[in-house]
Design a protein around this motif. Structure first.
Motif, short mmCIF file in Angstrom:
data_model
loop_
_atom_site.label_atom_id
_atom_site.label_comp_id
_atom_site.label_asym_id
_atom_site.label_seq_id
_atom_site.Cartn_x
_atom_site.Cartn_y
_atom_site.Cartn_z
N MET A 93 55.00 27.95 45.77
CA MET A 93 55.69 28.95 44.94
C MET A 93 57.18 28.97 45.25
SD MET A 93 54.15 32.14 47.10
CE MET A 93 52.74 31.12 47.53
N GLY A 94 57.94 29.61 44.37
CA GLY A 94 59.37 29.73 44.59
C GLY A 94 59.70 30.86 45.55
N ALA A 95 60.95 30.90 46.01
CA ALA A 95 61.37 31.91 46.97
C ALA A 95 61.17 33.31 46.43
CB ALA A 95 62.83 31.69 47.37
N GLU A 96 61.43 33.50 45.11
CA GLU A 96 61.30 34.83 44.52
C GLU A 96 59.85 35.27 44.37
OE1 GLU A 96 62.29 32.02 40.99
OE2 GLU A 96 62.47 32.07 43.17
N GLU A 140 49.81 19.83 39.76
CA GLU A 140 49.77 20.51 38.47
C GLU A 140 50.55 21.81 38.49
OE1 GLU A 140 48.30 19.38 35.75
OE2 GLU A 140 47.27 17.63 36.60
N GLU A 141 51.31 22.07 37.41
CA GLU A 141 52.07 23.32 37.33
C GLU A 141 51.15 24.47 36.90
OE1 GLU A 141 55.86 25.19 34.87
OE2 GLU A 141 55.82 23.04 35.34
N ILE A 142 51.36 25.64 37.49
CA ILE A 142 50.57 26.83 37.15
C ILE A 142 51.52 27.98 36.83
CG2 ILE A 142 48.59 26.18 38.58
CD1 ILE A 142 49.66 28.11 40.72
N LEU A 151 44.92 18.81 46.46
CA LEU A 151 45.44 19.16 45.13
C LEU A 151 46.61 20.11 45.33
CD1 LEU A 151 45.31 19.39 41.98
CD2 LEU A 151 43.70 21.29 42.32
N VAL A 152 47.77 19.78 44.76
CA VAL A 152 48.95 20.64 44.82
C VAL A 152 49.12 21.33 43.48
CG1 VAL A 152 51.47 20.71 45.03
CG2 VAL A 152 50.13 19.27 46.57
N VAL A 153 49.16 22.65 43.48
CA VAL A 153 49.49 23.41 42.27
C VAL A 153 50.77 24.18 42.56
CG1 VAL A 153 47.12 23.56 41.43
CG2 VAL A 153 47.98 25.33 42.96
N TYR A 154 51.67 24.22 41.61
CA TYR A 154 53.00 24.77 41.88
C TYR A 154 53.53 25.53 40.67
CZ TYR A 154 54.60 20.77 39.09
OH TYR A 154 54.80 19.87 38.07
N THR A 155 54.44 26.45 40.94
CA THR A 155 55.08 27.19 39.86
C THR A 155 56.38 26.50 39.47
OG1 THR A 155 56.38 28.59 41.38
CG2 THR A 155 54.14 29.34 40.80
N ALA A 156 56.91 26.86 38.31
CA ALA A 156 58.18 26.29 37.86
C ALA A 156 59.30 26.62 38.84
CB ALA A 156 58.52 26.80 36.46
N ALA A 157 59.24 27.82 39.43
CA ALA A 157 60.27 28.22 40.40
C ALA A 157 60.23 27.34 41.64
CB ALA A 157 60.08 29.69 40.77
N ALA A 158 59.04 26.94 42.06
CA ALA A 158 58.92 26.05 43.22
C ALA A 158 59.57 24.71 42.93
CB ALA A 158 57.45 25.86 43.59
N ALA A 159 59.34 24.17 41.73
CA ALA A 159 59.93 22.88 41.36
C ALA A 159 61.44 22.97 41.29
CB ALA A 159 59.36 22.40 40.03
N PHE A 218 63.94 21.92 44.00
CA PHE A 218 64.33 20.53 44.15
C PHE A 218 65.33 20.07 43.10
CE2 PHE A 218 60.44 21.13 46.37
CZ PHE A 218 60.43 20.23 47.41
N GLY A 219 65.75 20.97 42.22
CA GLY A 219 66.71 20.62 41.18
C GLY A 219 68.08 20.32 41.75
N LEU A 220 68.79 19.42 41.09
CA LEU A 220 70.14 19.05 41.53
C LEU A 220 71.21 19.84 40.79
CD1 LEU A 220 69.74 15.17 41.79
CD2 LEU A 220 69.54 16.88 43.61
N SER A 221 70.81 20.61 39.78
CA SER A 221 71.76 21.43 39.02
C SER A 221 71.00 22.61 38.43
CB SER A 221 72.43 20.61 37.92
OG SER A 221 71.48 20.25 36.93
N GLU A 222 71.74 23.53 37.82
CA GLU A 222 71.11 24.70 37.22
C GLU A 222 70.21 24.35 36.05
OE1 GLU A 222 74.04 27.56 36.21
OE2 GLU A 222 74.63 27.99 38.29
N THR A 223 70.47 23.21 35.42
CA THR A 223 69.67 22.81 34.26
C THR A 223 68.56 21.82 34.63
OG1 THR A 223 71.25 21.04 33.77
CG2 THR A 223 71.60 23.17 32.69
N ASP A 224 68.47 21.46 35.88
CA ASP A 224 67.48 20.49 36.35
C ASP A 224 66.23 21.23 36.81
OD1 ASP A 224 66.01 18.48 37.47
OD2 ASP A 224 67.53 17.85 38.92
N ASP A 225 65.06 20.94 36.19
CA ASP A 225 63.84 21.66 36.56
C ASP A 225 63.24 21.17 37.88
OD1 ASP A 225 62.43 19.30 35.97
OD2 ASP A 225 61.85 19.98 33.99
N GLY A 226 63.69 20.02 38.39
CA GLY A 226 63.28 19.55 39.71
C GLY A 226 61.88 18.98 39.80
N ARG A 227 61.15 18.92 38.68
CA ARG A 227 59.74 18.53 38.75
C ARG A 227 59.54 17.11 39.30
NH1 ARG A 227 59.95 21.99 34.42
NH2 ARG A 227 58.29 23.57 34.32
#
Length: 263
Positions: free
Chosen positions: A220-223, A188-190, A135-143, A146-155
């Motif tokens: 998780m994201g880098a931050e 799933e996002e957490i 099971l993979v759980v991830y934060t929005a920052a982690a997704a 993988f975004g291709l632009s600043e407005t891309d959430d990468g999910r």
């Protein structure tokens, strides 16, 4: 992408500009939903080693290649209808090599086992292949990694990469002659604020039980990686089989997942 989806017996790949190399198919899987996994080897490589894994999940193509010379590459979406083949970076222990494990996490790794929480299946016997649910759980920052632009959430690309990392793990098991199969049972996002104590989070524990997961991968994201990055709870003599179930957790940064080290 349509060529990979057709499951060809041969593919011509170009790891570097002007370097065309023939690859032979060693395995091919197609699910009812249309997802595809193509495994293969380079024609001039070891016949017993499948160094190529190409996955299509949710219409997103992701791949990993290792040449007979040991060079490793990652294939991932770069723009609409385009893909980027780049050198895979070798990353050691954590997001910052040599960084000490945070005290809070060290304490979590030594948490006592609660036997009443153990709910692992018995190890398959009688020659039946063992299946390991992840099971993979991830934060929005982690997704967003993988975004291709600043407005891309990468999910979409994050989830495709999670599936591919499990496909790649299965390729490694096949190459090693391991009679088992890893299955991604959910992504799933957490909320970022539950990362620090994911093992004790009620929602994550419920998801783990509902999906039948043997292992939970927390991305998780880098931050957010000051919590932990590239570490996991380890099984030892006092935590074997069912006793390991409540703490079978693994923590990784989104950038490491992108390099394929999640598997």
């Amino acid at each position: 992408m349509s060529l990979v989806a057709s499951g060809p017996e041969e593919l011509w790949l170009e790891p570097t500009p002007g370097e065309r190399r023939l690859a032979y198919r060693t395995g091919f899987e197609r699910t009812a939903s249309g997802d595809v996994v193509w495994r293969g080897r380079f024609a001039d490589g070891d016949p017993g080693y499948a160094g190529i894994t190409l996955s299509i999940h949710g219409g997103v193509l992701v791949g990993s290649l290792r040449t007979p010379e040991g060079r490793a590459y990652v294939l991932e979406p770069h723009a609409a209808g385009e893909w980027e083949l780049r050198t895979e970076e070798a990353i050691a222990f954590a997001c910052e090599v040599g960084r000490e494990r945070p005290a809070a996490l060290a304490q979590a790794l030594e948490a006592p086992v609660e036997p009443d929480l153990a709910a692992a299946d018995a190890v398959a016997a009688g020659g039946e292949s063992r299946k390991v649910g992840i099971l993979v759980v991830y934060t929005a920052a982690a997704a967003r990694t993988f975004g291709l632009s600043e407005t891309d959430d990468g999910r979409e690309r994050f989830v495709a990469r999670a599936f591919h990392n499990v496909d790649r793990l299965n390729s490694a098991w096949i190459n090693s002659g391991i009679d088992g199969r890893a299955i991604l049972v959910g992504a799933e996002e957490i909320d970022a604020d539950v990362v620090r104590r994911a093992e004790g989070n009620d929602r994550i524990r419920a998801l783990r039980d509902q999906r039948g997961a043997d292992v939970v991968s927390v991305v998780m994201g880098a931050e957010e990686a000051n919590v932990a990055c590239g570490v996991a709870n380890l099984m030892n003599r006092s935590r074997v089989g069912p006793q390991m179930a409540p703490i079978a957790f693994h923590y990784i940064g989104g950038q490491l997942s992108r390099e394929g080290t999640e598997a």
